[in-house]
Design a protein around this motif. Structure first.
Motif, short mmCIF file in Angstrom:
data_model
loop_
_atom_site.label_atom_id
_atom_site.label_comp_id
_atom_site.label_asym_id
_atom_site.label_seq_id
_atom_site.Cartn_x
_atom_site.Cartn_y
_atom_site.Cartn_z
N ASP A 66 0.47 -1.32 0.27
CA ASP A 66 0.10 0.05 -0.02
C ASP A 66 0.68 1.12 0.14
N VAL A 67 0.27 2.23 0.11
CA VAL A 67 1.06 4.11 -0.27
C VAL A 67 1.84 4.42 1.00
N LEU A 68 1.25 3.67 2.20
CA LEU A 68 1.89 4.04 3.56
C LEU A 68 2.97 3.64 3.79
N ILE B 84 5.06 1.95 1.49
CA ILE B 84 5.81 2.49 0.53
C ILE B 84 6.94 3.78 1.29
N LEU B 85 5.05 4.61 1.44
CA LEU B 85 6.23 6.18 2.03
C LEU B 85 6.41 6.46 2.78
#
Length: 267
Positions: A2-4, A6-7
């Motif tokens: 998910d995006v979180l 990756i960040l």
């Protein structure tokens, strides 16, 4: 993924931060503070000289000071650092060797002095003319009055602006890396950038940015506190009073008059 996630792995990878933390503390933070403090000290001295030249009654003295201020305030900081660092490299080599470290400090000092000069000039000119006239009436010379009375008051009035300029120098110190510092001369940004390139992760650079925030944010709040303190002045705290003392003081003349009249009738 998910995006979180990756960040988190890109900007907040804890192992990458812990790996570069000793270098940031031992090398980056120390060099950033040395560059900033040295540039601020030199810039303050040059700025005070510029301020005195800028308020001179002679036009031929004011004009060079104004041209200097306009030049270094108008040029971008990165351009000034490159021009000084590369243009004076031959002269610096004879004095300091191949290290561009002193040239970086010198370039930041020139930039800081242009801003400091305007800050000091505004502070000195804000002091009432009556201060100088009073000093002259007491027999003090112009230079003595400026040294002991006018300049100290002017500097005190612009202390918040001076601290703000110091914060700007701390942030501009990250541009010195363009001159190609040695390994033991790298500042916070350079240490974080090198680690980010080696690991392919931006977390070391984020940690370097966190160090800048740790330095500048408390200074910013300190400036606001000092500014408010100087504007409002010091106020002594006193315990609250009921007001009965004031009432008694008002009633005392009436009671005294009553007693005196009664005494007069009795006699």
């Amino acid at each position: 993924m998910d995006v979180l996630t990756i960040l988190s792995r890109t900007f907040f990878d804890i192992p990458s931060m812990m790996e570069v933390l000793p270098q940031l503390l031992a090398t980056g933070l120390v060099n950033t503070l040395i560059i900033s403090l040295a540039a601020t000290l030199l810039g303050t001295l040059l700025g005070l000289l510029l301020a005195l030249l800028g308020i001179s009654p002679s036009r031929w003295v004011r004009l060079p000071a104004r041209m200097y201020t306009d030049l270094f305030r108008g040029l971008p900081s990165i351009l000034t650092i490159l021009l000084i660092g590369q243009g004076l490299a031959r002269f610096s080599y004879q004095l300091f060797g191949p290290s561009p470290y002193p040239l970086g400090i010198f370039a930041l000092s020139l930039i800081a002095s242009a801003y400091m000069g305007e800050i000091f000039r505004a502070g000195i000119q804000s002091v009432e003319r009556g201060q100088m006239e009073a000093c002259r009436a007491l027999g003090m010379s112009y230079s003595r009055a400026m040294q002991l009375v006018v300049i100290p008051q002017g500097i005190r009035r612009v202390l918040p602006a001076i601290v703000n300029q110091f914060i700007a120098i701390i942030k501009d110190s990250s541009l010195v890396y363009l001159l190609g510092l040695m390994t033991n001369q790298r500042e916070l940004f350079r240490v974080g950038q090198d680690a980010a390139v080696l690991t392919g992760n931006l977390s070391p650079l984020m940690l370097a940015g966190l160090f800048y925030l740790i330095i500048t944010v408390p200074l910013t709040h300190m400036v606001n506190y000092v500014d408010v303190r100087y504007r409002t002045g010091r106020r002594r705290r006193s315990a609250p009073q009921s007001g009965l003392k004031e009432v008694e003081e008002v009633q005392k003349p009436t009671n005294n008059a009553l007693f005196s009249s009664l005494g007069g009738n009795h006699d």
